[in-house]
Design an enzyme around this catalytic site. Structure first.
Site, PDB file in Angstrom:
ATOM      1  N   ASP A   1       6.385 -17.318   8.966  1.00 41.65           N
ATOM      2  CA  ASP A   1       7.741 -17.878   9.115  1.00 41.65           C
ATOM      3  C   ASP A   1       7.690 -19.406   9.106  1.00 41.65           C
ATOM      4  OD1 ASP A   1       6.248 -17.374  11.414  1.00 41.65           O
ATOM      5  OD2 ASP A   1       7.986 -17.266  12.735  1.00 41.65           O
TER       6      ASP A   1
ATOM      7  N   TYR B   1       0.840  -1.202   0.000  1.00 44.67           N
ATOM      8  CA  TYR B   1       0.000   0.000   0.000  1.00 44.67           C
ATOM      9  C   TYR B   1       0.870   1.244   0.000  1.00 44.67           C
ATOM     10  CZ  TYR B   1      -3.001   3.689   1.754  1.00 44.67           C
ATOM     11  OH  TYR B   1      -3.656   4.868   1.910  1.00 44.67           O
TER      12      TYR B   1
END
Ligand code: ATP
Length: 363
Positions: free
Chosen positions: A227, A140
């Site tokens: 992760d 964004y």
């Protein structure tokens, strides 16, 4: 004619060659299944066009794209051609913003005799999709949108934005995709990949996933922190089905996943919004090999198949999905018979030879 039209931006470098290859294959598949041909609307855009004209897309080009049923794009950009401020020529990013192409679909599939990075024999079964939100998230505030927040010379902040409106659409898209894949034999699982244990934005992303999930009782749900998902993509990618995630996570994990099953020349991509979809190989214009018949056109060809699936859904004409399956089957069969040997993987086949073989496999 079906009346379905496709805006075609060949762009720069190998974008031109791989677009020609993809459209030849799309045309053949449609004609073999007895579907009416598509109407192509050529649109000039890219770094070469900018060099000639000072514009990155022809006048009215964006509007003409929007008036079509889909957009097919080869590749855009040349390292030697930049705007005065040093940024790349990227009209396609504007198209993504303008048409709100929030759903970035990146299929990752192992083909026989194509390169594999994992020795485990189960690597032959890799068949997953990274669904990357493509209009907000950490991108964004990407410089291309002019929203980076620069604070003096000692600190810079970027904003990660998650909106309810886009995230609801994204998750519904993901659940529908998992459902469609289930109908074809996939597990039918949508995993929400996030970092909900640390960031409020990510907890929000997951909360909306939980709200949407009951609408799709046939799809298995699952969560993964990004992760752990990165680890799992290397450890057991054959267990993954559809993985939905924020823009930046998708940017990183889609390259990681793509690397498991070959090179850039296999990475197909769809970017879909409410009004239109844009289909393009995930690779760039590869100026180092342009004009040498060395580019692997399979990413573009498989993007053509994604476009036909989209057009089938958009128009309700199932015949387009049949044509898409013919293309995917032809690529699988070509690899299985070791008749597809792209130079990208050390083989002896250039762009034209690979295209010819796919056409032959289609029938
Ligand atoms: P972009 O930023 O526009 O994505 P890039 O510079 O990151 O571009 P590419 O243009 O995709 O990257 O090229 C990266 C490398 O991959 C180059 O060495 C290129 O030759 C190779 N490559 C990319 N696409 C193909 C392809 N279809 N066939 C063979 N090699 C390719």
């Amino acid at each position: 004619m079906t009346g379905l039209s496709v805006a075609v931006i060949k762009g720069d470098g190998i974008g031109v060659d791989v677009t020609d290859a993809a459209l030849a294959v799309v045309d053949r598949a449609l004609s073999l299944v007895g579907a009416a041909p598509l109407r192509y609307v050529p649109i000039q855009a890219g770094a070469g066009y900018f060099q000639e004209t000072g514009q990155d897309i022809e006048p009215g080009g964006e509007e003409r794209c929007g008036a079509c049923d889909a957009i097919f794009l080869g590749a855009i950009g040349l390292p030697s051609v930049r705007h005065a401020d040093g940024t790349e020529i990227s009209p396609h990013l504007r198209l993504r913003d303008r048409f709100g192409l929030y759903a970035g679909v990146r299929p990752v599939k192992a083909y026989p005799n194509a390169p594999r990075r994992l020795a485990d024999p189960r690597a032959a079964d890799i068949d997953l999709v990274i669904l990357r939100e493509s209009t907000e998230g950490l991108f964004y505030s990407a410089a291309a949108h002019g929203r980076a927040q620069v604070i003096g010379d000692d600190e810079v902040r970027d904003t990660l934005r998650i909106t309810r409106a886009t995230t609801e659409k994204l998750h519904r898209f993901g659940f529908r995709l998992a459902e469609r894949r289930k109908a074809k034999g996939a597990p039918g699982r949508l995993t929400c990949v996030d970092k909900a244990n640390v960031f409020a934005s990510m907890a929000f992303f997951r909360k909306i996933y939980d709200e949407i999930a009951p609408e799709f009782p046939n799809v298995e749900t699952g969560y993964a922190y990004v992760d752990a998902q990165a680890l799992n993509l290397v450890r057991a990618p054959w267990d993954c089905d559809v993985l939905v995630m924020e823009n930046m996570f998708g940017d990183i994990l889609s390259d990681l996943a793509g690397g498991l099953v070959g090179g850039m020349g296999m990475a197909a991509c769809a970017e879909i919004g409410d009004e239109i979809g844009l289909f393009q190989p995930a690779h760039g214009s590869a100026p180092d090999i342009m004009g040498q018949d060395k580019a692997n056109p399979l990413a573009a060809i498989l993007s053509g198949a994604l476009m036909l699936e989209y057009l089938a859904e958009r128009s309700g004409l199932d015949i387009f999905a049949v044509a898409a399956a013919r293309i995917e089957d032809a690529v699988s069969a070509g690899f299985a018979a070791n008749r597809l040997r792209p130079m990208e993987f050390g083989g002896d086949m250039g762009t034209q030879a690979v295209t010819k073989e796919v056409l032959a496999q289609i029938g």
